[in-house]
Design an enzyme around this catalytic site. Structure first.
Site, PDB file in Angstrom:
ATOM      1  N   THR A  73       0.844  -1.202   0.000  1.00 26.84           N
ATOM      2  CA  THR A  73       0.000   0.000   0.000  1.00 26.84           C
ATOM      3  C   THR A  73       0.873   1.245   0.000  1.00 26.84           C
ATOM      4  O   THR A  73       0.667   2.182  -0.780  1.00 26.84           O
ATOM      5  CB  THR A  73      -0.876   0.012   1.285  1.00 26.84           C
ATOM      6  OG1 THR A  73      -1.651  -1.187   1.315  1.00 26.84           O
ATOM      7  CG2 THR A  73      -1.782   1.216   1.337  1.00 26.84           C
ATOM      8  N   ILE A 116      -6.077  10.566   5.709  1.00 26.37           N
ATOM      9  CA  ILE A 116      -6.078  10.503   4.238  1.00 26.37           C
ATOM     10  C   ILE A 116      -6.954  11.602   3.652  1.00 26.37           C
ATOM     11  O   ILE A 116      -6.554  12.302   2.717  1.00 26.37           O
ATOM     12  CB  ILE A 116      -6.537   9.109   3.746  1.00 26.37           C
ATOM     13  CG1 ILE A 116      -5.599   8.018   4.287  1.00 26.37           C
ATOM     14  CG2 ILE A 116      -6.599   9.066   2.219  1.00 26.37           C
ATOM     15  CD1 ILE A 116      -5.973   6.609   3.879  1.00 26.37           C
ATOM     16  N   ALA A 119       3.684   2.957   8.091  1.00 27.16           N
ATOM     17  CA  ALA A 119       4.696   2.203   7.357  1.00 27.16           C
ATOM     18  C   ALA A 119       5.946   1.960   8.209  1.00 27.16           C
ATOM     19  O   ALA A 119       6.498   0.853   8.210  1.00 27.16           O
ATOM     20  CB  ALA A 119       5.065   2.963   6.088  1.00 27.16           C
ATOM     21  N   HIS A 168      21.001  28.043  13.797  1.00 34.03           N
ATOM     22  CA  HIS A 168      20.158  29.217  13.559  1.00 34.03           C
ATOM     23  C   HIS A 168      20.296  29.655  12.103  1.00 34.03           C
ATOM     24  O   HIS A 168      21.395  29.641  11.575  1.00 34.03           O
ATOM     25  CB  HIS A 168      20.604  30.359  14.479  1.00 34.03           C
ATOM     26  CG  HIS A 168      19.840  31.627  14.275  1.00 34.03           C
ATOM     27  ND1 HIS A 168      18.548  31.779  14.719  1.00 34.03           N
ATOM     28  CD2 HIS A 168      20.178  32.785  13.645  1.00 34.03           C
ATOM     29  CE1 HIS A 168      18.127  32.989  14.388  1.00 34.03           C
ATOM     30  NE2 HIS A 168      19.083  33.630  13.732  1.00 34.03           N
TER      31      HIS A 168
HETATM   32  P1  FAD Z   1       0.723  -3.136   3.083  1.00 34.78           P
HETATM   33  O1  FAD Z   1       1.578  -2.017   2.699  1.00 34.78           O
HETATM   34  O2  FAD Z   1      -0.753  -2.966   2.959  1.00 34.78           O
HETATM   35  O3  FAD Z   1       1.200  -4.380   2.218  1.00 34.78           O
HETATM   36  C1  FAD Z   1       0.544  -5.608   2.264  1.00 34.78           C
HETATM   37  C2  FAD Z   1       0.885  -6.369   0.993  1.00 34.78           C
HETATM   38  O4  FAD Z   1       0.357  -7.695   1.122  1.00 34.78           O
HETATM   39  C3  FAD Z   1       0.248  -5.784  -0.258  1.00 34.78           C
HETATM   40  O5  FAD Z   1       1.219  -5.606  -1.250  1.00 34.78           O
HETATM   41  C4  FAD Z   1      -0.788  -6.839  -0.696  1.00 34.78           C
HETATM   42  O6  FAD Z   1      -0.919  -6.929  -2.098  1.00 34.78           O
HETATM   43  C5  FAD Z   1      -0.159  -8.105  -0.129  1.00 34.78           C
HETATM   44  N1  FAD Z   1      -1.129  -9.176   0.139  1.00 34.78           N
HETATM   45  C6  FAD Z   1      -2.281  -9.093   0.852  1.00 34.78           C
HETATM   46  N2  FAD Z   1      -2.880 -10.311   0.913  1.00 34.78           N
HETATM   47  C7  FAD Z   1      -2.077 -11.148   0.215  1.00 34.78           C
HETATM   48  C8  FAD Z   1      -2.154 -12.542  -0.084  1.00 34.78           C
HETATM   49  N3  FAD Z   1      -3.171 -13.312   0.348  1.00 34.78           N
HETATM   50  N4  FAD Z   1      -1.169 -13.100  -0.828  1.00 34.78           N
HETATM   51  C9  FAD Z   1      -0.123 -12.344  -1.281  1.00 34.78           C
HETATM   52  N5  FAD Z   1      -0.002 -11.027  -1.018  1.00 34.78           N
HETATM   53  C10 FAD Z   1      -0.965 -10.447  -0.273  1.00 34.78           C
HETATM   54  N6  FAD Z   1       1.880   5.500   6.535  1.00 34.78           N
HETATM   55  C11 FAD Z   1       2.915   6.254   6.945  1.00 34.78           C
HETATM   56  O7  FAD Z   1       3.668   5.832   7.828  1.00 34.78           O
HETATM   57  N7  FAD Z   1       3.156   7.487   6.395  1.00 34.78           N
HETATM   58  C12 FAD Z   1       2.370   7.994   5.424  1.00 34.78           C
HETATM   59  O8  FAD Z   1       2.616   9.103   4.949  1.00 34.78           O
HETATM   60  C13 FAD Z   1       1.269   7.225   4.976  1.00 34.78           C
HETATM   61  N8  FAD Z   1       0.468   7.687   3.998  1.00 34.78           N
HETATM   62  C14 FAD Z   1      -0.549   6.897   3.550  1.00 34.78           C
HETATM   63  C15 FAD Z   1      -1.370   7.393   2.540  1.00 34.78           C
HETATM   64  C16 FAD Z   1      -2.405   6.637   2.057  1.00 34.78           C
HETATM   65  C17 FAD Z   1      -3.283   7.177   0.949  1.00 34.78           C
HETATM   66  C18 FAD Z   1      -2.627   5.326   2.583  1.00 34.78           C
HETATM   67  C19 FAD Z   1      -3.738   4.468   2.035  1.00 34.78           C
HETATM   68  C20 FAD Z   1      -1.830   4.824   3.585  1.00 34.78           C
HETATM   69  C21 FAD Z   1      -0.786   5.610   4.091  1.00 34.78           C
HETATM   70  N9  FAD Z   1       0.033   5.169   5.121  1.00 34.78           N
HETATM   71  C22 FAD Z   1       1.055   5.951   5.566  1.00 34.78           C
HETATM   72  C23 FAD Z   1      -0.166   3.854   5.754  1.00 34.78           C
HETATM   73  C24 FAD Z   1       0.839   2.821   5.181  1.00 34.78           C
HETATM   74  O9  FAD Z   1       0.659   2.733   3.798  1.00 34.78           O
HETATM   75  C25 FAD Z   1       0.622   1.478   5.837  1.00 34.78           C
HETATM   76  O10 FAD Z   1       0.705   1.607   7.240  1.00 34.78           O
HETATM   77  C26 FAD Z   1       1.674   0.477   5.383  1.00 34.78           C
HETATM   78  O11 FAD Z   1       1.657   0.313   3.992  1.00 34.78           O
HETATM   79  C27 FAD Z   1       1.437  -0.882   6.051  1.00 34.78           C
HETATM   80  O12 FAD Z   1       2.399  -1.781   5.620  1.00 34.78           O
HETATM   81  P2  FAD Z   1       2.131  -3.356   5.636  1.00 34.78           P
HETATM   82  O13 FAD Z   1       3.392  -3.987   5.182  1.00 34.78           O
HETATM   83  O14 FAD Z   1       1.561  -3.757   6.921  1.00 34.78           O
HETATM   84  O15 FAD Z   1       0.972  -3.607   4.571  1.00 34.78           O
HETATM   85  P1  NAD Z   2      -8.490   7.964   9.925  1.00 30.97           P
HETATM   86  O1  NAD Z   2      -8.857   7.068  11.040  1.00 30.97           O
HETATM   87  O2  NAD Z   2      -7.301   8.801  10.024  1.00 30.97           O
HETATM   88  O3  NAD Z   2      -9.695   8.946   9.640  1.00 30.97           O
HETATM   89  C1  NAD Z   2     -10.996   8.505   9.391  1.00 30.97           C
HETATM   90  C2  NAD Z   2     -11.940   9.643   9.736  1.00 30.97           C
HETATM   91  O4  NAD Z   2     -13.234   9.314   9.248  1.00 30.97           O
HETATM   92  C3  NAD Z   2     -12.078   9.881  11.240  1.00 30.97           C
HETATM   93  O5  NAD Z   2     -11.888  11.248  11.514  1.00 30.97           O
HETATM   94  C4  NAD Z   2     -13.487   9.414  11.549  1.00 30.97           C
HETATM   95  O6  NAD Z   2     -14.081  10.138  12.610  1.00 30.97           O
HETATM   96  C5  NAD Z   2     -14.187   9.671  10.231  1.00 30.97           C
HETATM   97  N1  NAD Z   2     -15.375   8.849   9.960  1.00 30.97           N
HETATM   98  C6  NAD Z   2     -15.549   7.534  10.233  1.00 30.97           C
HETATM   99  N2  NAD Z   2     -16.750   7.120   9.759  1.00 30.97           N
HETATM  100  C7  NAD Z   2     -17.324   8.195   9.173  1.00 30.97           C
HETATM  101  C8  NAD Z   2     -18.552   8.414   8.475  1.00 30.97           C
HETATM  102  N3  NAD Z   2     -19.412   7.407   8.285  1.00 30.97           N
HETATM  103  N4  NAD Z   2     -18.821   9.639   7.992  1.00 30.97           N
HETATM  104  C9  NAD Z   2     -17.929  10.669   8.169  1.00 30.97           C
HETATM  105  N5  NAD Z   2     -16.751  10.507   8.820  1.00 30.97           N
HETATM  106  C10 NAD Z   2     -16.445   9.296   9.296  1.00 30.97           C
HETATM  107  O7  NAD Z   2      -8.492   7.011   8.627  1.00 30.97           O
HETATM  108  P2  NAD Z   2      -7.939   7.263   7.164  1.00 30.97           P
HETATM  109  O8  NAD Z   2      -7.801   8.700   6.893  1.00 30.97           O
HETATM  110  O9  NAD Z   2      -8.784   6.435   6.275  1.00 30.97           O
HETATM  111  O10 NAD Z   2      -6.494   6.620   7.230  1.00 30.97           O
HETATM  112  C11 NAD Z   2      -6.347   5.232   7.583  1.00 30.97           C
HETATM  113  C12 NAD Z   2      -5.013   4.988   8.257  1.00 30.97           C
HETATM  114  O11 NAD Z   2      -3.966   5.136   7.305  1.00 30.97           O
HETATM  115  C13 NAD Z   2      -4.689   6.002   9.349  1.00 30.97           C
HETATM  116  O12 NAD Z   2      -5.196   5.592  10.587  1.00 30.97           O
HETATM  117  C14 NAD Z   2      -3.199   5.995   9.364  1.00 30.97           C
HETATM  118  O13 NAD Z   2      -2.767   4.984  10.235  1.00 30.97           O
HETATM  119  C15 NAD Z   2      -2.818   5.635   7.938  1.00 30.97           C
HETATM  120  N6  NAD Z   2      -2.333   6.848   7.237  1.00 30.97           N
HETATM  121  C16 NAD Z   2      -1.235   7.486   7.723  1.00 30.97           C
HETATM  122  C17 NAD Z   2      -0.773   8.625   7.100  1.00 30.97           C
HETATM  123  C18 NAD Z   2       0.433   9.299   7.641  1.00 30.97           C
HETATM  124  O14 NAD Z   2       1.148   8.691   8.422  1.00 30.97           O
HETATM  125  N7  NAD Z   2       0.701  10.524   7.255  1.00 30.97           N
HETATM  126  C19 NAD Z   2      -1.420   9.126   5.990  1.00 30.97           C
HETATM  127  C20 NAD Z   2      -2.530   8.472   5.525  1.00 30.97           C
HETATM  128  C21 NAD Z   2      -2.975   7.320   6.150  1.00 30.97           C
END
Ligand code: FAD
Ligand code: NAD
Length: 461
Positions: free
Chosen positions: A42, A186, A316, A440
């Protein structure tokens, strides 16, 4: 296909899984990594990296647009435009470069990769459905690192104009209007970016505040900036249904509002991906997540779980740190996941950083604390960047000055997260930071000043 036998099988090549596989292979463990999609998970493909690329492009465009009107810097530019198809192609290029990088790191470390979807047969055997057929893999140890996926609202199923973050980061034209359901990480990161790119953005948040996990002092500068970007924020509201370009929203006073939108982006949290047959293993669960101990060990011997599949915080860098620890444990090292803190950064504008505990959490734990807060309004570097909104706040034990938590909101404060985390990991006292020479002019001087305030008084306020 002949069965594969390995010492370690890692399922999922996200930041948790690929780091675990690289580290394990480097430690001499015969390792197989199975991934159903692309390396990087992801984070690399549809999360951290793509979102930060779009945020950067939006910041640059917004800056160029601001130069087209009268500004104090005296810079003038004419009618900037953006070819968003090109922006997205640039973002995709970064993703591909990193995909290749991860593959090559795995290869160089000596880890094998198999592309296909894994499904547990039992705690030591997995079936992988590949393009060439079904491959059985037997492993002494298995690490589940299958990550998470967006939560869908039943009345607003993904598809068409209802987007998850994945589609929102792959649009090829800037939408005229977008309603974002969920004002969390997000929703606000992507929403601010599209607002800067020119979309008309409305955020519908169920709680009474945006980013409800943070205190209102930390989110206030973000809310102010959203207002400047003409983002409409509706709190205490929940989205019902989307029909004919109209999103029906229930408001807290009991009335209903209809919002017009080209797209509805649903960002109401993420749920674990357990469709690899986790249910059949009858592991102990923690709600929908796999329950783990301090060593990322599940309730079944020889099965570990790391990253988002194990619950909050879904970040991550937490997944990567867990992956490393698990690889060391499997190699026989005496490791444990005992990090003093996991920094969290929200890449909104301004950015929010939290590390360790807040004063409220300290109070709940009956710890007496001193709090020092320094406003960026008094920081020279912040002024020279035209961004003196925000502050840095330090929470330290009253009895010995050991820093327990740091919270900050401000322009580009994400880069301070390393200094904050290091302070807590090294059990620094406020005196240590206050007496360290900070260069600074930098925003980091605000950290030093906040520690001085906690000690009784800052120099520059
Ligand atoms: P994932 O990254 O979800 O990887 C899991 C992998 O497992 C995937 O590639 C999937 O295809 C694979 N998989 C699943 N099931 C199977 C299966 N049965 N067989 C084979 N492969 C499989 N986190 C941050 O720290 N900083 C950020 O700025 C940040 N920004 C984000 C922005 C967005 C839009 C989103 C959606 C998430 C963001 N996150 C951020 C969260 C971060 O992406 C996740 O916390 C992180 O990717 C989790 O890592 P993971 O290895 O647990 O799982
Ligand atoms: P989030 O938990 O940050 O936010 C979800 C929001 O949706 C909350 O404020 C909640 O109150 C609201 N909500 C829930 N149900 C609702 C509804 N029915 N109608 C309106 N509002 C509702 O979740 P996210 O933004 O989807 O992100 C998921 C996870 O991904 C985060 O918890 C974070 O761990 C990870 N992430 C991290 C980063 C980063 O580190 N910069 C960036 C993006 C995502």
């Amino acid at each position: 296909m002949k069965d594969i036998q390995v010492k370690l099988l890692v399922i999922g090549a996200g930041p948790g899984g690929y780091v675990c596989a690289i580290k394990a292979a480097k430690l001499g463990i015969d390792t197989l990594l199975v991934e159903e999609s692309k390396p990087g998970g992801t984070c690399l493909n549809v999360g951290c990296i793509p979102s930060k690329a779009v945020i950067h492009a939006a910041d640059e465009f917004y800056k160029a647009v601001s130069f087209a009107s009268v500004n104090e810097l005296g810079i003038s530019a004419q009618n900037p435009t953006i070819d968003f198809k090109k922006t997205i192609a640039w973002k995709d290029g970064i993703v591909t470069r990193l995909n290749d990088g991860v593959e090559s790191l795995l290869k160089r470390a000596g880890a094998n990769t198999l592309y296909g979807k894994a499904h547990f047969l039992d705690g030591k055997t997995v079936e992988v459905h590949t393009d060439e057929g079904v491959q059985k893999v037997q492993a002494e140890t298995i690490v589940v690192a299958t990550g998470s996926e967006p939560i869908e609202i039943p009345s607003l199923p993904f598809g068409g104009q209802v987007l998850s973050s994945t589609e929102a980061l792959a649009l090829t034209a800037v939408p005229e209007s977008m309603v974002i359901v969920g004002g969390g990480y997000i929703g606000l990161e992507i929403g601010s970016a599209y607002a800067k790119l020119g979309s008309s953005i409305t955020v519908v948040e169920a709680s009474d505040n945006i980013l409800p996990q943070y205190d209102s002092a930390l989110t206030a500068p973000v809310l102010k900036r959203l207002q400047k970007l003409n983002v409409d924020v509706i709190t205490g509201a929940s989205a019902k249904a989307f029909r004919d370009g109209q999103l029906e929203v229930d408001l807290k006073d009991g009335s209903t509002q209809s919002l017009t939108a080209d797209y509805v982006l649903v960002t109401v949290g993420r749920k674990p991906r357990t469709d690899c047959g986790v249910e059949e293993l009858s592991l102990t669960m923690n709600g929908p997540f796999i329950s783990i101990d301090n060593n990322c060990q599940t309730s079944m011997r020889g099965v570990y779980a790391i990253g988002d599949i194990t619950g909050e915080p879904m970040l991550a860098h937490r997944a990567m740190a867990q992956g490393e620890v698990v690889a060391e444990l499997i190699a026989g090292h005496n490791s444990v996941f005992d990090k003093a803190c996991i920094p969290a950064v929200c890449f909104t504008d301004p950015e929010i950083v939290t590390v360790g505990i807040s004063s409220q959490e300290a109070q709940e734990q009956n710890i007496e604390v001193s709090v020092g807060q320094f406003p960026l309004q008094a920081n020279g570097r912040a002024m020279t960047m035209e961004r003196d909104d925000g502050f840095i706040r330090v929470v330290a034990r009253k009895d010995n000055g050991v820093v327990l938590g740091i919270q900050a909101v401000g322009y580009q404060v994400s880069e301070l997260s390393a200094a904050f985390a290091l302070a807590i990991e090294m059990s620094a006292r406020v005196e240590d930071i206050a007496e360290t020479i900070h260069a600074h002019p930098t925003i980091s001087e605000g950290f030093q000043e906040a520690c001085m305030v906690a000690l009784g008084g800052g120099l520059h306020i």
